[in-house]
Structures are given as C-alpha cells and as structure tokens.
Design a protein around this motif. Structure first.
Motif, mmCIF file in Angstrom:
data_model
loop_
_atom_site.group_PDB
_atom_site.id
_atom_site.type_symbol
_atom_site.label_atom_id
_atom_site.label_comp_id
_atom_site.label_asym_id
_atom_site.label_seq_id
_atom_site.Cartn_x
_atom_site.Cartn_y
_atom_site.Cartn_z
ATOM 1 N N GLU A 132 -7.035 0.697 -1.343
ATOM 2 C CA GLU A 132 -6.904 1.994 -0.700
ATOM 3 C C GLU A 132 -7.107 1.940 1.029
ATOM 4 O O GLU A 132 -6.834 2.524 1.561
ATOM 5 C CB GLU A 132 -6.139 3.221 -1.322
ATOM 6 C CG GLU A 132 -5.867 2.768 -2.461
ATOM 7 C CD GLU A 132 -5.805 3.730 -3.593
ATOM 8 O OE1 GLU A 132 -6.466 5.263 -2.858
ATOM 9 O OE2 GLU A 132 -4.891 4.135 -4.869
ATOM 10 N N LEU A 135 -6.376 -0.029 2.885
ATOM 11 C CA LEU A 135 -4.409 -0.150 3.230
ATOM 12 C C LEU A 135 -4.710 1.299 4.311
ATOM 13 O O LEU A 135 -3.977 1.636 5.439
ATOM 14 C CB LEU A 135 -3.626 1.150 2.583
ATOM 15 C CG LEU A 135 -2.077 1.136 2.729
ATOM 16 C CD1 LEU A 135 -1.108 -0.320 3.013
ATOM 17 C CD2 LEU A 135 -1.287 1.885 1.093
ATOM 18 N N HIS A 290 2.604 -3.277 6.645
ATOM 19 C CA HIS A 290 1.986 -2.637 7.847
ATOM 20 C C HIS A 290 2.858 -2.816 9.238
ATOM 21 O O HIS A 290 3.500 -1.955 9.817
ATOM 22 C CB HIS A 290 0.213 -2.448 8.047
ATOM 23 C CG HIS A 290 0.171 -3.253 8.575
ATOM 24 N ND1 HIS A 290 -0.470 -4.426 7.925
ATOM 25 C CD2 HIS A 290 -0.493 -3.566 9.205
ATOM 26 C CE1 HIS A 290 -1.059 -5.795 8.326
ATOM 27 N NE2 HIS A 290 -1.127 -5.209 9.841
#
Length: 740
Positions: A132, A135, A290
């Motif tokens: 995370e 990310l 992304h």
C-alpha cells in the motif's frame, strides 16, 4: 553343547583417557549449573513471558543433569556404596523431570503454533502495508506527473500547442516510443492522423471511425489496450523486434456549432479524438494500472484545455464581430447625426425663408381686411388669411416634430393658472363650434388645483388640438371636456403597459377627457391616428384642413410630460373619447424654479391706440421691413425702419420707446446690437424696450434674447391683431407675458 560360563576380563583403564573424561565431566557440570542462573535472570527480567513454570521444570532438569555429571567424578576411582546410591538417585530424578518436561511440551506446542500463526499474519500485514505504501508513492508520483502535465497543457490556449505539448510530455513521462493523436474530420466519418511524437509518420493519413477497435475505445472513458497491428497503431516501422504494448483513449471535443455567446457551450457526446500511446519495442515492459490512470486523467485535462481554447477562439471571433458591428454602428451613428444636423440646418433655413413671405402674406392680408372691401373681396382675403395661417401652423408642426424626434425640444416649465388655461382654450374654440351649431361644455373637478407648474404653451397646444379635432369631426351634438386629478389606482391601464406613473407629494397627474358625438372611428384604425401625415377619420382628407401632424405631435408632448394619450371609440357613427394624462407640479412643493406669474385676464375688446408711439425697426429683408412697418404704421406708430445694425445703433434715441430687432439676419449679430443700444443710454429709464422678431422660436433663441435684456420674442409671421396684442402687452407690463 556346553555353555561357556566365562567372564571377559575387564578392559584395563587408560589413565590419560580417564583423566580427560574426568576433566570433561567437571566442565559439563560447571556449564549445567551456569544455565539455570541465566534462566533465572531471563525470567526475572521478562515479566510478560507466559510459561514460567516450564522454565522452572527445564531449570530443574538442567540442574539434575549437572549434578549427575558432578557425582560421576567420584566414579572414576574406587568409591563407596553411598556414591553409587547418590548417583542412582540423581539419574532417577533426572529421568522423572525430563519425562514431566516432555509431557508438558504436548500442551505447549499448540500455543507455540498459534504464536507462529500470528507471526505469519503480522508478516503478511507488514507486506500488505509495504504494497500500500508503494501504491501511495506511485499515486503521489502519478499525481505529480498529472499536475506537471496539466500545468504544461494549460499554460497556453492555442489548440495546436496544447496537443503537441501533451504528446511531448506524455512521451517524456512514460518513456513512450511513439504517441499519436487522431482527430475527426469535418464529416465525422473518419479519423485523421494529426499529431505524432517522433515525426516519423506522414500527417494526414485517415481511418474510418466505424472500425471495431475505434468503437471499443469511444464507448468507454477508460484507457483500452489494443493490438499493435490495429490500423491506428501502425505508426512505427516493421522489423524483427517485438512491438510493445499499445493503449488508446478517447479525448472529448467541444462541438463548436453549439457555441453561444450568451450561454454555456454544449459538449457533444459523439465527437472524440483518439490518443494512441506505444511502449518501446522488444521490451518486457507492460502497462501498469497507475500509468493507465495517468493517461485517462491527461486525456480529460486535454479535453478541458481544448474546450477552453475553443471557447476563447469563439470569444475572440465574437469580439472581432462585435468590434466590427460597433464600428458599423458608430459609422451609422455619425451618419445619422450628420443627417440630423443637415435636416435641422435645412429646416432652420427653410423656416426663416418660408416665414418671411408668410409674414408678408398674413400681414398684408390682415391690413387689407381693415379696408373697405366688397363681400366677395372680403371672402377672398379671409380665405387667403385662413390658408396662410394654416400653412404657418403646418410649418410650426413640422419644426416641433423635428425637434421632438431628435430630442432637442425641451419643455418650458413655469407656474400658470390651470383653470384660466382651460377657459381660454375653450373661448378660442367656441366661435368655431357656434358656427357648426355645436355645444361645448367644460367640467373642472373641485380637487383640480387652481395653479400648476408645467409647460403652459404645450399644454394649451394639446388641449386646442384635441378639442379642435372633436369639433372638426362632429356635425351635430357637441363636445364635453372634463378635467380632474387622477387617482393612483386609476392610472394603471392594462392596455398601456409602458406607462409607469410614480405618485409624489410634489406632483399630481391631471386626467382630461374630451367626448364628442362625431363620426367615430374603427378601433383597428385608432393606432393610425398617431402616425405622421395620416388621416383615419372618414372623409378627413375632403372635409378637414389638417396635415395629419396634430395628434402625432400631441402624443409626443404628452410623453414629455410623463403622461399618455389615447383615443377610444366603439366604431363609426358612435363618437369618440380622447383621454390624456399629464404630470404637473404643485406650486410651493415642486423643485422647479419659482418663475414670475402674471395672470392673463380677458383681453380688452377695444382696439388700443398707439398714435405717436415712436419705434425703430431693424430688418435686413426689404419685404419683411416694409410689411412690419406697414403693420406698425396702421396701428398709429411713428416707425423708423433701418436695414443694418450700425444704423440702428446710431439712429435710436431716448424718444424711441420700442425697438424691433430681427434676430435671424445673416451677417448681423442682433444680440450684440441689443447690448450696444442699452449701453448707449446710461439711465435705465431712457432705454427703449427691445423686442425680437424671429422665425425660430427654440429655447436657445429665447435664452439669448433674455440674456441680452430683450423684453420678449414675437414669432413670424405676424398679423395685425398679433402685433396689437404684443405691443399692448409690452407697454403695459414692460415685457411680453409670453412669446407671441
């Protein structure tokens, strides 16, 4: 078979070996005794350890093992039975403690396994948090790239620069091999290759929009992976290298035909551009989530920037068009102003040139009427005088209408007797009504003020015109005139939505109704009454002397007085009602300047005698000079007529009581002549009364006359009665009560 009951002789002890075993047991015993001390220290320091009793058992087991090794030191030599018993007891206790410890491990292992499970769970959580965080860092990096790209894209409002900047920045940020933009053609049936990153492909190549791959991209707002072999992706040379992955995304375009200056533009949902992005060839790199999100956001930002650019472009076009229209309007305004000035100049010249012969005709006709004429001759002269007066009225109406239309006419505000005005107007019309055997009645409401503030002359003109029309178009019966103060609730009329009366303590609205029993008018013809040079009454052109300007001018006068004028009729033969409302001031309350008020009583019917009255007349026109002199001589004046200003200044003396100056003479400043005449006499009582003769009765002329000390203005043409009245007023009051 015989059994051998022999005993193997004992193995002789090696002293060195025994010595080493002895030393080893000593150090082992020492080590075993040191371990419990460390366990005691650990248990003491660790207050959260849940298995202390296990450590106690394990410590006891180690102590017993150490004691066994320590006792074993005495078994290397001859020893007593006591040593053997102690040694056996230690081993038994060690075995018992070791069994108890082993049994307890059966209960401990599940707990140890659960601890291990929690450890694995925590490791997984830690790994998930790491992902995370990665990310988040990726999103932050993507957001930074988006902000950078947005700043670069929106740094300009030129569409070509926006699109080119987008391709360059995307290529640099994502490390693309090629990036291209396909724009829709005018028909919308094809996409045309318009922009590329590497400039390796010819711009202008087209593909149809009905291709499945294009429809797939246009039907979603997400970035879509497409085949490198699709028509829109064939943008790099073929070779032995494996092509990289390709994605495409739609870019909404503003539909310029739906752009309105006073409204928001409409964004078309069917017109899109196509952006194609390609990763480097022969590379194992793939598109990440992304990166696709970055492409989608950039496509939306490009759409916003293009919409702003399109709006700016249309705004610039609208501004240029507006500037062109403003230039055209300004040009038209200047032309209109030039035309108005030319018309006013023409009317001023024509006014002067027409009034001069009209002055001669009316003056000579009025003089001729006072001679001995036969009935036939008198009828002819009266017809000439009547037609001349009608022509003079027409000239006045045309000039008034011209000034009303260009806005140069202004009301002359003053205090006057309202009741006397109505009586005077009806006294002027009664002779005409009596000839036609019509009755005229007048009703003035008790609440109608005795005095009012307004333009007396224009109000008189309105009353005379409206009542005169009622008399003119009535063959029998009569005309009734009523005037009263209009109530606030009766002022608003749904038929006249443009009339907005504003009640005030300083003003009041007067309502005048003129009813006749005349020929009436069709309701659909009523609007024509207020049109210039139009007659709407039946047989108007045959039986009337009007020009069709009266009501048109009266309506404009009423509008200047912040009122309204209307005509009502139920049809032909049913008569009509003229209604007008005007706004008047209340003396003592209004903000208008308080002007001197002179009550105009009934004129003396006895003709005044001006025998021996010395006057000077200045007029450069020989005909006008001769005619005016004839009028003055006929009423008994001793007239000295001159044609120039210098001569007038030279000949005037204190014996001359009145000086008539024509103020419309070309090349002569009559106002300067008036000033010099007054400067010639130091005593005020010796100065003659100076009166202006002019064909121009506008406000500027009156103000100039008042400025230089003139006592009144007489408007040409002048009849004999008009001259008598003017001269009588000026000798009685020292000035003219009103312009004649």
């Amino acid at each position: 078979m015989e059994l051998c009951n022999c005993i193997e002789p004992p193995w002789p002890a090696d002293e060195l070996l025994m010595k080493y075993q002895y030393i080893s047991d000593f150090f082992i015993a020492l080590a075993y005794f040191s371990i419990p001390l460390e366990l005691i220290y650990f248990v003491k320091k660790s207050a959260v350890f849940p298995y202390r009793w296990v450590l106690v058992q394990f410590g006891a087991f180690i102590v017993l093992c150490g004691a066994t090794h320590l006792i074993n030191l005495w078994t290397f030599t001859l020893h007593t039975r006591t040593v053997a018993v102690v040694m056996t007891s230690a081993k038994i206790l060690t075995a018992a403690v070791s069994c108890a410890t082993a049994l307890m491990l059966v209960h401990i292992i599940p707990d140890l396994l659960s601890v291990k499970t929690r450890e694995i769970f925590l490791k997984n959580k830690a790994a998930e948090l790491d992902r995370e965080m990665g990310l988040i860092r990726t999103q932050e990096e993507t957001g930074r790239h988006v902000r950078m790209l947005t700043h670069e894209i929106r740094s300009t409002l030129d569409r070509h620069t926006i699109l080119k900047t987008t391709l360059v920045e995307l290529g640099s940020t994502l490390g693309l091999e090629e990036c291209a933009l396909w724009m829709p053609t005018r028909t919308g049936l094809e996409l045309q290759l318009s922009y590329t990153l590497r400039h390796q492909n010819p711009v202008g190549f087209t593909v149809p929009t009905q291709l499945p791959v294009i429809n797939q991209v246009f039907n979603t707002n997400r970035a879509v992976k497409i085949s490198p072999s699709s028509p829109v992706a064939r943008l790099r040379p073929t070779g032995k290298y494996m092509p990289g992955e390709v994605v495409a995304v739609r870019v909404p375009l503003l539909h310029l035909s739906d752009f309105h200056i006073h409204d928001w533009p409409e964004l078309s949902t069917k017109r899109y551009a196509l952006m194609v992005l390609m990763l480097p060839s022969d590379s194992a790199r793939q598109w990440h989530v992304h990166e696709l999100e970055l492409v989608e956001v950039v496509a939306d930002q490009v759409a916003v920037a293009l919409s702003h650019a399109a709006i700016l472009e249309e705004s610039m076009k609208a501004r240029d068009l507006l500037m062109e229209q403003n230039v055209a309007l300004d040009h038209a305004r200047r032309e209109a102003e030039t035309a108005v000035r030319a018309r006013n100049d023409f009317l001023a010249v024509m006014n002067h040139e027409m009034r001069t012969p009209m002055h001669a005709i009316i003056a000579l006709s009025s003089l001729l009427l006072e001679t001995d004429l036969s009935p036939e001759q008198r009828l002819m002269v009266e017809t000439i005088l009547k037609s001349s007066n009608l022509l003079a009225t027409l000239i006045n109406d045309v000039l008034d209408l011209s000034r009303l239309e260009d806005g140069s006419l202004q009301l002359e505000i003053g205090t006057f007797s309202l009741h006397a005005l109505f009586r005077e107007a009806l006294n002027l019309i009664r002779p005409i009504a009596s000839v036609k055997k019509l009755y005229i009645t007048m009703s003035l409401s008790p609440d109608l003020p005795q005095y009012a503030i307004g333009d007396e002359k224009r109000l008189m003109q309105i009353i005379l015109n409206v009542v005169g029309n009622a008399v003119k178009f009535s063959k029998e019966g009569g005309v009734s005139v009523s005037a009263f103060v209009a109530k606030p609730d009766s002022l608003r009329d749904p038929r006249t939505p443009d009339f907005f009366p504003i009640p005030s303590d300083n003003h009041f609205y007067m309502r005048v109704e003129v009813k006749d029993t005349g020929s009436g008018i069709n309701p659909q013809d009523i609007p024509k009454l207020f049109m210039k040079f139009v007659h709407s009454q039946p047989h108007a052109t045959k039986n009337s002397d009007g020009s069709g300007l009266g009501l048109a001018i009266c309506k404009r006068f009423v509008n200047l007085m912040e009122g309204q004028l209307s005509i009502e009729s139920e049809g032909l033969g049913k008569g009509s009602t003229a209604i007008f409302i005007v706004k008047l001031g209340i003396p003592g309350r209004s903000n208008e300047p308080k002007l001197s008020f002179v009550h105009k009583g009934t004129k003396n019917q006895v003709k005044p005698n001006f025998s021996g009255l010395k006057v000077v007349l200045l007029d450069d026109n020989s005909v006008g000079r001769m005619v005016t002199k004839g009028l003055l001589v006929h009423i008994g004046c001793d007239v000295l007529a001159v044609s120039s200003g210098d001569e007038c200044i030279r000949v005037v003396t204190h014996e001359h009581k009145v000086v008539f100056l024509d103020v419309s003479m070309p090349g002569v400043d009559s106002f300067e002549v008036a000033v010099k005449i007054q400067e010639k006499f130091s005593k005020r009582v010796d100065r003659p009364l100076i009166v202006a003769l002019t064909g121009n009765n506008d406000r500027m002329t009156k103000e100039n006359c008042r400025r230089v000390g003139m006592k009144g203005v007489i408007l040409k043409p002048v009849s004999l009665d008009k001259m008598r009245t003017a001269l009588s007023d000026i000798l009685e009051h020292g000035y003219l009560v009103e312009s004649q």
